[in-house]
Motif scaffolding. Structure first.
Motif, PDB file in Angstrom:
ATOM      1  N   VAL A 192      59.102 -47.809 -34.018  1.00  0.00           N
ATOM      2  CA  VAL A 192      59.640 -48.087 -35.356  1.00  0.00           C
ATOM      3  C   VAL A 192      60.349 -46.855 -35.898  1.00  0.00           C
ATOM      4  O   VAL A 192      61.453 -46.953 -36.440  1.00  0.00           O
ATOM      5  CB  VAL A 192      58.506 -48.530 -36.307  1.00  0.00           C
ATOM      6  CG1 VAL A 192      59.029 -48.612 -37.742  1.00  0.00           C
ATOM      7  CG2 VAL A 192      57.945 -49.883 -35.876  1.00  0.00           C
ATOM      8  N   ARG A 193      59.738 -45.704 -35.750  1.00  0.00           N
ATOM      9  CA  ARG A 193      60.339 -44.469 -36.269  1.00  0.00           C
ATOM     10  C   ARG A 193      61.610 -44.093 -35.507  1.00  0.00           C
ATOM     11  O   ARG A 193      62.596 -43.661 -36.106  1.00  0.00           O
ATOM     12  CB  ARG A 193      59.335 -43.319 -36.172  1.00  0.00           C
ATOM     13  CG  ARG A 193      58.193 -43.408 -37.174  1.00  0.00           C
ATOM     14  CD  ARG A 193      57.504 -42.056 -37.286  1.00  0.00           C
ATOM     15  NE  ARG A 193      56.365 -42.112 -38.179  1.00  0.00           N
ATOM     16  CZ  ARG A 193      56.438 -42.116 -39.501  1.00  0.00           C
ATOM     17  NH1 ARG A 193      57.621 -42.092 -40.093  1.00  0.00           N
ATOM     18  NH2 ARG A 193      55.338 -42.148 -40.233  1.00  0.00           N
ATOM     19  N   GLY A 194      61.581 -44.231 -34.192  1.00  0.00           N
ATOM     20  CA  GLY A 194      62.705 -43.775 -33.379  1.00  0.00           C
ATOM     21  C   GLY A 194      63.735 -44.829 -33.055  1.00  0.00           C
ATOM     22  O   GLY A 194      64.797 -44.524 -32.514  1.00  0.00           O
ATOM     23  N   GLY A 195      63.408 -46.103 -33.346  1.00  0.00           N
ATOM     24  CA  GLY A 195      64.343 -47.173 -33.046  1.00  0.00           C
ATOM     25  C   GLY A 195      64.407 -47.527 -31.577  1.00  0.00           C
ATOM     26  O   GLY A 195      65.323 -48.233 -31.143  1.00  0.00           O
ATOM     27  N   ASN A 196      63.433 -47.043 -30.783  1.00  0.00           N
ATOM     28  CA  ASN A 196      63.414 -47.348 -29.354  1.00  0.00           C
ATOM     29  C   ASN A 196      62.730 -48.686 -29.097  1.00  0.00           C
ATOM     30  O   ASN A 196      61.835 -49.092 -29.847  1.00  0.00           O
ATOM     31  CB  ASN A 196      62.669 -46.246 -28.594  1.00  0.00           C
ATOM     32  CG  ASN A 196      63.305 -44.888 -28.800  1.00  0.00           C
ATOM     33  OD1 ASN A 196      64.515 -44.759 -28.802  1.00  0.00           O
ATOM     34  ND2 ASN A 196      62.473 -43.876 -28.994  1.00  0.00           N
ATOM     35  N   GLN A 197      63.129 -49.352 -28.022  1.00  0.00           N
ATOM     36  CA  GLN A 197      62.505 -50.622 -27.673  1.00  0.00           C
ATOM     37  C   GLN A 197      61.132 -50.379 -27.059  1.00  0.00           C
ATOM     38  O   GLN A 197      60.958 -49.471 -26.253  1.00  0.00           O
ATOM     39  CB  GLN A 197      63.383 -51.406 -26.703  1.00  0.00           C
ATOM     40  CG  GLN A 197      64.628 -51.989 -27.345  1.00  0.00           C
ATOM     41  CD  GLN A 197      64.285 -52.903 -28.528  1.00  0.00           C
ATOM     42  OE1 GLN A 197      63.500 -53.835 -28.400  1.00  0.00           O
ATOM     43  NE2 GLN A 197      64.889 -52.616 -29.672  1.00  0.00           N
ATOM     44  N   PRO A 198      60.142 -51.180 -27.414  1.00  0.00           N
ATOM     45  CA  PRO A 198      58.788 -50.997 -26.881  1.00  0.00           C
ATOM     46  C   PRO A 198      58.698 -51.320 -25.402  1.00  0.00           C
ATOM     47  O   PRO A 198      59.529 -52.054 -24.861  1.00  0.00           O
ATOM     48  CB  PRO A 198      57.946 -51.965 -27.717  1.00  0.00           C
ATOM     49  CG  PRO A 198      58.914 -53.002 -28.192  1.00  0.00           C
ATOM     50  CD  PRO A 198      60.224 -52.290 -28.380  1.00  0.00           C
ATOM     51  N   SER A 199      57.675 -50.786 -24.743  1.00  0.00           N
ATOM     52  CA  SER A 199      57.494 -51.039 -23.314  1.00  0.00           C
ATOM     53  C   SER A 199      57.167 -52.506 -23.049  1.00  0.00           C
ATOM     54  O   SER A 199      57.466 -53.024 -21.973  1.00  0.00           O
ATOM     55  CB  SER A 199      56.373 -50.147 -22.759  1.00  0.00           C
ATOM     56  OG  SER A 199      55.160 -50.371 -23.450  1.00  0.00           O
ATOM     57  N   VAL A 200      56.555 -53.166 -24.010  1.00  0.00           N
ATOM     58  CA  VAL A 200      56.326 -54.613 -23.905  1.00  0.00           C
ATOM     59  C   VAL A 200      56.940 -55.269 -25.136  1.00  0.00           C
ATOM     60  O   VAL A 200      56.265 -55.529 -26.131  1.00  0.00           O
ATOM     61  CB  VAL A 200      54.831 -54.981 -23.812  1.00  0.00           C
ATOM     62  CG1 VAL A 200      54.684 -56.453 -23.412  1.00  0.00           C
ATOM     63  CG2 VAL A 200      54.107 -54.109 -22.815  1.00  0.00           C
ATOM     64  N   GLY A 201      58.241 -55.509 -25.053  1.00  0.00           N
ATOM     65  CA  GLY A 201      58.948 -56.154 -26.149  1.00  0.00           C
ATOM     66  C   GLY A 201      58.973 -57.659 -25.973  1.00  0.00           C
ATOM     67  O   GLY A 201      58.289 -58.221 -25.120  1.00  0.00           O
ATOM     68  N   GLY A 202      59.802 -58.303 -26.779  1.00  0.00           N
ATOM     69  CA  GLY A 202      59.870 -59.749 -26.742  1.00  0.00           C
ATOM     70  C   GLY A 202      60.300 -60.312 -25.405  1.00  0.00           C
ATOM     71  O   GLY A 202      59.769 -61.322 -24.939  1.00  0.00           O
ATOM     72  N   GLU A 203      61.258 -59.667 -24.753  1.00  0.00           N
ATOM     73  CA  GLU A 203      61.769 -60.169 -23.474  1.00  0.00           C
ATOM     74  C   GLU A 203      60.691 -60.144 -22.390  1.00  0.00           C
ATOM     75  O   GLU A 203      60.548 -61.097 -21.621  1.00  0.00           O
ATOM     76  CB  GLU A 203      62.980 -59.337 -23.030  1.00  0.00           C
ATOM     77  CG  GLU A 203      64.228 -59.536 -23.876  1.00  0.00           C
ATOM     78  CD  GLU A 203      64.881 -60.894 -23.646  1.00  0.00           C
ATOM     79  OE1 GLU A 203      64.427 -61.642 -22.750  1.00  0.00           O
ATOM     80  OE2 GLU A 203      65.841 -61.207 -24.362  1.00  0.00           O
TER      81      GLU A 203
END
Length: 359
Positions: free
Chosen positions: A310-321
């Motif tokens: 959230v702070r860095g705007g990076n995609q999470p390792s387990v995102g929606g896809e």
């Protein structure tokens, strides 16, 4: 609505506390609340739950606000953890994303593939972080297992996730409750498309008499395009709790125990110690290596990862896809276990659900 932007202090260049809330404080949501209360640089604003007594109790314990309607919480937060029943994931998740609030939602991402796709699309449109609670990705044992297997040639994988009967998560089958964890992990480890699948399952006699169609014991065998074979078993009716993945490799056998946070690597080696007269005193036929792991709580690591994203705007390792990919495969396993059919990527007699992709 676009994702809410986080402001920063001008004087010390330190970020303002991330305002976060928890929606649903049942068996899992209470632990989200507990861990969030311990994290630095965040403001745990409050919790929301339709169970007023439960919600007030949790809010009082952590000295935060209580909201009977989660919609009233949203204007006060930048992000939320959603731990409501699976059937409500879509409705609650969509409301949060449309309000520009970043979301960590418990697994499975949604009750259906269509609902999951809707959440993924909304997150992309709003620019919000959408992370899904496949917590085993953050288990120290899995983190170390992934490192070990980078230097190994994996031939086959076995996963067992067994539990005694519980009153929690009874709105979904054992596939969506327990097995989906290992489905996500195996897709990550195998790193290839699924090309063949068989599955079978059963329900307890008590459940059948009550008209419950949810499976509570399922085993599935997956074949991957790179030749890896995986067997996955999950149970809600086993009188012992197991959380284990065994990987058969060309040069080793690796056991990962997620409950005891332990990894053992078995290697084949032969060594004899002889006297000067040729007498064998002992013989070593194998070697066992123990890999030490950290003791960090997986939920703690998962929530820290969410906050960093959230702070860095990076995609999470387990995102929606990634969560959608696991849900598609889980749904197919569930269908196979109920119907007793065999699915093959080359089998034209069986039509895959729209958009199924496991690669």
């Amino acid at each position: 609505m676009k994702a809410r932007q986080l402001n920063h202090h001008n004087q010390k260049s330190q970020p303002e506390p991330l305002r976060i809330g928890v929606i649903g404080v049942g068996s899992m949501g209470q632990h989200h609340t507990r861990v969030l209360s311990l994290l630095k640089d965040i403001e745990l604003v409050g919790v929301a739950d339709v169970n007023v007594e439960r919600g007030l109790d949790i809010a009082s314990k952590y000295r935060i606000r209580f909201f009977e309607n989660y919609q009233d919480l949203l204007p006060h937060v930048d992000a939320v953890c959603i731990a409501v029943p699976t059937r409500l994931h879509h409705a609650v998740g969509m409301s949060c994303l449309r309000s520009g609030v970043h979301v960590l939602i418990e697994k499975p991402i949604a009750a259906s593939i269509a609902e999951a796709e809707s959440l993924v699309n909304e997150a992309a449109e709003s620019g919000c972080i959408l992370q899904v609670g496949h917590i085993e990705r953050f288990n120290p044992a899995f983190q170390e297992l992934s490192k070990v297997l980078k230097t190994e040639q994996v031939l086959a994988i076995e996963a067992h996730r067994m539990s005694p009967y519980s009153d929690r998560a009874n709105d979904v089958s054992v596939v969506l409750d327990l097995m989906i964890h290992d489905i996500d992990l195996i897709l990550e480890l195998a790193a290839a498309p699924v090309v063949r699948l068989t599955a079978s399952g059963s329900r307890t006699s008590q459940d059948r008499s009550e008209g419950n169609s949810y499976l509570d014991y399922v085993t599935a065998t997956l074949g991957f395009a790179n030749g890896v074979i995986a067997t996955v078993t999950a149970s809600k009716v086993t009188h012992r709790k197991l959380r284990r993945i065994v990987t058969h490799c060309k040069n080793s056998l690796t056991e990962a125990d997620f409950l005891n946070n332990e990894i053992l690597i078995h290697r084949k080696t032969t060594a004899n110690y002889r006297t000067e007269y040729g007498q064998v005193l002992y013989r070593q036929d194998g070697l066992i290596e123990k890999v030490y792991t950290s003791n960090i709580e997986p939920l703690h690591a998962e929530l820290e990862h969410f906050i960093q994203c959230v702070r860095g705007g990076n995609q999470p390792s387990v995102g929606g896809e990634q969560a959608l990919k696991a849900l598609r495969l889980a749904s197919l396993i569930e269908q196979m276990a109920l119907d007793g059919q065999v699915w093959n990527v080359d089998n034209l007699e069986f039509v895959k659900p729209t958009g199924v992709s496991f690669g």
